[in-house]
Motif scaffolding. Structure first.
Motif, PDB file in Angstrom:
ATOM      1  N   LEU A   9       0.822  -1.202   0.000  1.00 50.49           N
ATOM      2  CA  LEU A   9       0.000   0.000   0.000  1.00 50.49           C
ATOM      3  C   LEU A   9       0.859   1.256   0.000  1.00 50.49           C
ATOM      4  O   LEU A   9       0.528   2.264  -0.639  1.00 50.49           O
ATOM      5  N   GLN A  10       1.980   1.203   0.698  1.00 52.41           N
ATOM      6  CA  GLN A  10       2.902   2.341   0.697  1.00 52.41           C
ATOM      7  C   GLN A  10       3.512   2.544  -0.688  1.00 52.41           C
ATOM      8  O   GLN A  10       3.623   3.682  -1.168  1.00 52.41           O
ATOM      9  N   SER A  13       0.919   4.069  -3.123  1.00 53.95           N
ATOM     10  CA  SER A  13       0.234   5.272  -2.672  1.00 53.95           C
ATOM     11  C   SER A  13       0.580   6.481  -3.539  1.00 53.95           C
ATOM     12  O   SER A  13       1.742   6.655  -3.937  1.00 53.95           O
TER      13      SER A  13
END
Length: 232
Positions: A9-10, A13
């Motif tokens: 997810l990082q 992003s």
């Protein structure tokens, strides 16, 4: 929730500081020329790029790079990095992947979550040195995915989603489209991602292809476009 998923997810992003939001990969010229001025036309344009460029070239190459990083085959990483850079047909597309790769290297070597993993920062810096400072974005992104033990299908799905989200947001700004239209595009195009990822993971290198002359022409013409919001 597992840590590898959080790391993914990082990586996908919009807050990842690599400058992806400044690029449209020729879409801005398609809007200016009248080829992509409606929601339906933008959807068709992006679906074609997703199928003919990402799924048949960038995603299979990314999969191979993740595998090479995980297996310690750094020579293969260098080979694929060179191959990807050579596949960028225009000055803008080449500059885009090199700038984003450079930015991600700077971030990772300064990020304790990556830097403190044994050997990974040194391997990344060795790639940069071997490549003469020219490292494409997929080569660096795949290093983070491998170091953080993200499963390849999830990594490829996340990479495709990040590309798609950035492309749709570029269309929202350039056409312009409303936010609801952008979400409809994302929802519809995202349905195609799982099949493209499955295809990419099974595609042997002799079958890789990013033959999209329309995309290359759009990018080349964007280089001399009089008024523009994006760098590609």
């Amino acid at each position: 929730m597992s840590l590898p998923l959080v790391r993914l997810l990082q990586l996908v992003s919009p807050a990842l500081p690599v400058g992806a939001y400044t690029y449209s990969q020729g879409l801005e010229w398609a809007v200016e020329s009248g080829l992509a001025r409606t929601e339906a036309q933008v959807g068709e344009w992006l679906a074609d790029v997703l199928a003919a460029s990402l799924a048949c070239y960038e995603l299979p190459l990314l999969h191979q790079q993740i595998d090479a990083w995980r297996s310690g085959n750094d020579a293969r990483v260098v080979e694929l990095n060179t191959l990807f850079i050579a596949s960028r047909e225009t000055a803008e597309l080449r500059a885009e992947t090199l700038q984003m790769g450079y930015s991600l290297v700077r971030l990772l070597v300064d990020l304790p979550a990556f830097r403190d993993l044994p050997g990974w920062a040194a391997r990344l810096q060795a790639l940069v040195a071997t490549a003469g400072g020219e490292t494409a974005f997929p080569a660096i992104w795949s290093a983070a995915a491998a170091a953080w033990q993200i499963d390849p299908p999830d990594a490829l799905s996340g990479y495709a989603w990040a590309w798609l989200e950035n492309a749709v947001m570029a269309a929202v700004k350039a056409v312009p489209l409303g936010q609801a239209a952008g979400q409809r595009l994302l929802a519809g195009l995202a349905e195609q991602v799982p099949a493209h990822v499955t295809h990419a993971m099974m595609l042997p290198q002799p079958c890789w292809s990013n033959f999209q002359p329309g995309l290359a022409l759009a990018s080349a013409r964007h280089e001399t476009q009089y008024s523009r919001l994006f760098r590609s």
